[in-house]
Design a protein around this motif. Structure first.
Motif, PDB file in Angstrom:
ATOM      1  N   ARG A   1      -0.005  -0.964   0.237  1.00  0.00           N
ATOM      2  CA  ARG A   1       0.330   0.012  -0.649  1.00  0.00           C
ATOM      3  C   ARG A   1       0.861   1.002  -0.411  1.00  0.00           C
ATOM      4  O   ARG A   1       0.299   2.354  -0.143  1.00  0.00           O
ATOM      5  N   ASN A   2       2.184   0.774   0.184  1.00  0.00           N
ATOM      6  CA  ASN A   2       3.092   2.225   0.602  1.00  0.00           C
ATOM      7  C   ASN A   2       3.757   2.608  -0.754  1.00  0.00           C
ATOM      8  O   ASN A   2       4.382   3.831  -1.187  1.00  0.00           O
ATOM      9  N   TYR A   3       3.713   1.723  -1.942  1.00  0.00           N
ATOM     10  CA  TYR A   3       3.931   2.154  -3.573  1.00  0.00           C
ATOM     11  C   TYR A   3       3.213   1.850  -4.609  1.00  0.00           C
ATOM     12  O   TYR A   3       2.021   1.748  -4.393  1.00  0.00           O
ATOM     13  N   PRO A   4       3.427   2.330  -6.164  1.00  0.00           N
ATOM     14  CA  PRO A   4       1.771   2.284  -6.723  1.00  0.00           C
ATOM     15  C   PRO A   4       1.880   0.673  -7.305  1.00  0.00           C
ATOM     16  O   PRO A   4       2.678   0.212  -7.253  1.00  0.00           O
ATOM     17  N   ASN A   5       1.042   0.802  -7.766  1.00  0.00           N
ATOM     18  CA  ASN A   5       0.836  -0.812  -8.718  1.00  0.00           C
ATOM     19  C   ASN A   5       1.910  -1.429  -9.558  1.00  0.00           C
ATOM     20  O   ASN A   5       2.085  -0.069 -10.503  1.00  0.00           O
TER      21      ASN A   5
END
Length: 569
Positions: free
Chosen positions: A485-489
């Motif tokens: 959840r801390n990074y883009p897909n």
């Protein structure tokens, strides 16, 4: 029982407070007819009695130095002398260098705060255990719930005191008592807390039983999470590891044995204004601007920002902010990264540059924000042409460095190369805004509950157990379940399925990223064997490891001379 801690105002209860009461018998003259024997006359009286220790519990997350004693001696936060501000007799420097003494106020204040909580919980427990349920119109199930929650709350206080001081008395009775019990051996204290939690779990409600008003109430999941904390640190506490036991409890929590919990899919949701209903918050304290909000006060997050930063946030109800807590630097005054492995918290985030938390904090309107850090120039929320200034008059440019930069433009090298706890200005260090500070006119300003235990902690604890057992792949999978959840897909920042990037240092760094400024860094460094042997900014390894526990402060000894001081002090 779906009453809420948010709306019931507890009354005060006279109680024995260990650490602030001597061994002398004090006779009390009563001037009214209300005593512990006749106070509980109706259902509302029982509820008030039950809730009184919870009121103190919320205060204790920060009171008496209990927040900064976990953060300032570690490798992420600092309170340096800022050109004459925050020297305070050298107290914070001694915390940084691990040279505290029994005269430092927090070594006494933490003890008093925790044992007041233990005493309050025990007092209420004694009241409710002997109550006549027909007279006060509560059921056997409700009474069992009250008793189980109070035992869990007492275990939470005891676990924190155990972590800080190790050699503590075990209080199981306060009514009629005039003396502090003798200090227990660590193995005895460990067994007591473990039994207290195991005994409490069957009588506790599930999270879903309490509905939307359950924040602040202990549940099966909360007690199980405390067991996981106890087991994770067992080797430090008693010399015997309990990683297998920790892993089993964590897996049960994740599998739903103790209630329904789910990780949030957005990094900020466990901390936002509606987090009282978050599926990730296992235990927390409810907060509102109009009532109680201890984590938003000066002992925690309100003074984790530069002077006048209230104008940057647009929240001016509390007056000025202050520079009490900031991140330790990762770079020297010439912007060269330090070569030690520990510390450097902002750089540890930058190791994964697409981290969404790396954005500069910004209020977006309608109770929304982005980013977690305050750096560079900080424009006013109401007028972006104006920039936040130091109280000394210069415009602040917050940087990942410590020194006397004053009005020097960013990127310009300064002649003064000194960088230490006694040589900082108001530009020195970056700041963290993990809990949102929405503008004054926002209806959800200062409304976030304090998330004491999050499901993310259970995932990370289980990951550590797997890592220590040699199963890096499972550890990586568990960490990624939170980290994604801390990074883009599609980000390349997630760990490989093999877990090959995981090392002791990466595990320490990742604990630091996820739980930055959550009041646990000291405990984590001790568990990984780095608290005394490690090196970070302006901090060399210790000559001794006796500072893994704090001394019992002098004012406690003055009141309770029967106590034995901790080794090395």
């Amino acid at each position: 029982m779906k009453f809420s801690l948010r709306y019931i105002i507890p009354i005060s209860i006279s109680t024995l407070i260990l650490g602030s009461a001597s061994c002398t018998k004090l006779d009390e003259t009563l001037y009214d007819k209300i005593t512990s024997d006749n106070f509980l006359q109706k259902r509302e009286d029982v509820i008030r009695d039950f809730l009184r220790p919870f009121e103190h519990a919320f205060w204790s997350i920060q009171g008496g130095g209990l927040f900064y004693a976990q953060e300032l001696p570690a490798d992420q936060l600092m309170t340096p002398n800022r050109d004459g501000d925050w020297f305070d007799g050298g107290k914070y420097q001694r915390a940084h260098y691990h040279t505290w003494t029994v005269q430092d106020d927090y070594t006494s204040d933490m003890w008093k705060a925790l044992f007041q909580g233990i005493s309050l919980a025990t007092n209420s427990l004694e009241d409710i255990e002997k109550v006549n349920i027909q007279k006060v119109q509560i059921t056997e199930a409700e009474k069992a719930d009250f008793v189980a929650e109070l035992k869990t709350l007492r275990a939470w206080f005891n676990l924190r005191a155990f972590d800080l001081y190790r050699n503590i008395p075990l209080v199981t009775k306060v009514k009629g008592e005039t003396a502090t019990p003798p200090q227990a051996k660590p193995a005895e204290t460990f067994a007591f807390i473990e039994k207290e939690l195991k005994d409490a779990i069957p009588g506790l409600p599930l999270r879903q039983d309490l509905g939307t008003t359950g924040i602040g109430r202990w549940t099966k999941g909360g007690a199980a999470a405390l067991l996981a904390r106890l087991y994770l640190n067992a080797e430090v506490y008693t010399g015997q590891s309990k990683y297998a036991e920790c892993a089993a409890v964590c897996q049960d929590i994740i599998d739903g044995k103790y209630g329904n919990y789910q990780l949030e899919t957005i990094w900020s949701k466990p901390f936002d204004y509606d987090n009282a209903n978050s599926s990730e918050v296992i235990y927390g304290f409810p907060a509102t601007l109009a009532r109680t909000h201890w984590h938003y006060t000066s002992d925690m997050y309100w003074w984790m920002a530069p002077h006048q930063a209230q104008n940057f946030f647009g929240f001016t109800d509390f007056g000025n902010m202050n520079t009490r807590y900031a991140l330790q630097p990762g770079r020297d005054v010439d912007s060269v990264e330090y070569n030690f492995a520990l510390g450097k918290p902002f750089i540890k985030f930058q190791r994964y540059p697409d981290d969404l938390r790396l954005k500069k904090y910004k209020n977006l309107g309608n109770s929304k924000r982005e980013g977690m850090f305050l750096f560079g120039y900080l424009p006013y929320y109401s007028d972006p042409t104006k920039l936040v200034k130091s109280n000394r008059g210069y415009t602040i440019f917050a940087r990942d460095q410590v020194g006397w930069f004053k009005d020097t433009p960013p990127g310009t090298k300064i002649a003064d190369k000194e960088s230490n706890m006694n040589h900082a200005d108001d530009n020195s260090g970056l700041w963290v805004a993990k809990y949102p500070i929405y503008p004054s006119k926002d209806p959800n300003a200062i409304s976030s509950a304090f998330a004491e235990i999050r499901l993310a902690e259970i995932y990370y604890s289980l990951a550590e157990c797997k890592y220590r057992a040699g199963d890096k792949g499972s550890a990586a999978k568990l960490l990624n379940a939170v980290r994604k959840r801390n990074y883009p897909n599609g980000s390349n920042s997630l760990y490989l399925e093999s877990g090959q990037q995981l090392t002791d240092q990466e595990m320490i760094d990742e604990w630091g990223r996820e739980f930055l400024v959550e009041g646990r860094r000291r405990t984590d460094l001790i568990r990984w064997g780095k608290f005394n042997s490690g090196k970070w900014w302006d901090k060399e390894p210790d000559n001794s490891d006796h500072t893994k526990i704090y001394p019992i402060g002098q004012s406690v000894f003055t009141l309770t001379p029967s106590l034995q001081q901790n080794p090395g002090y």
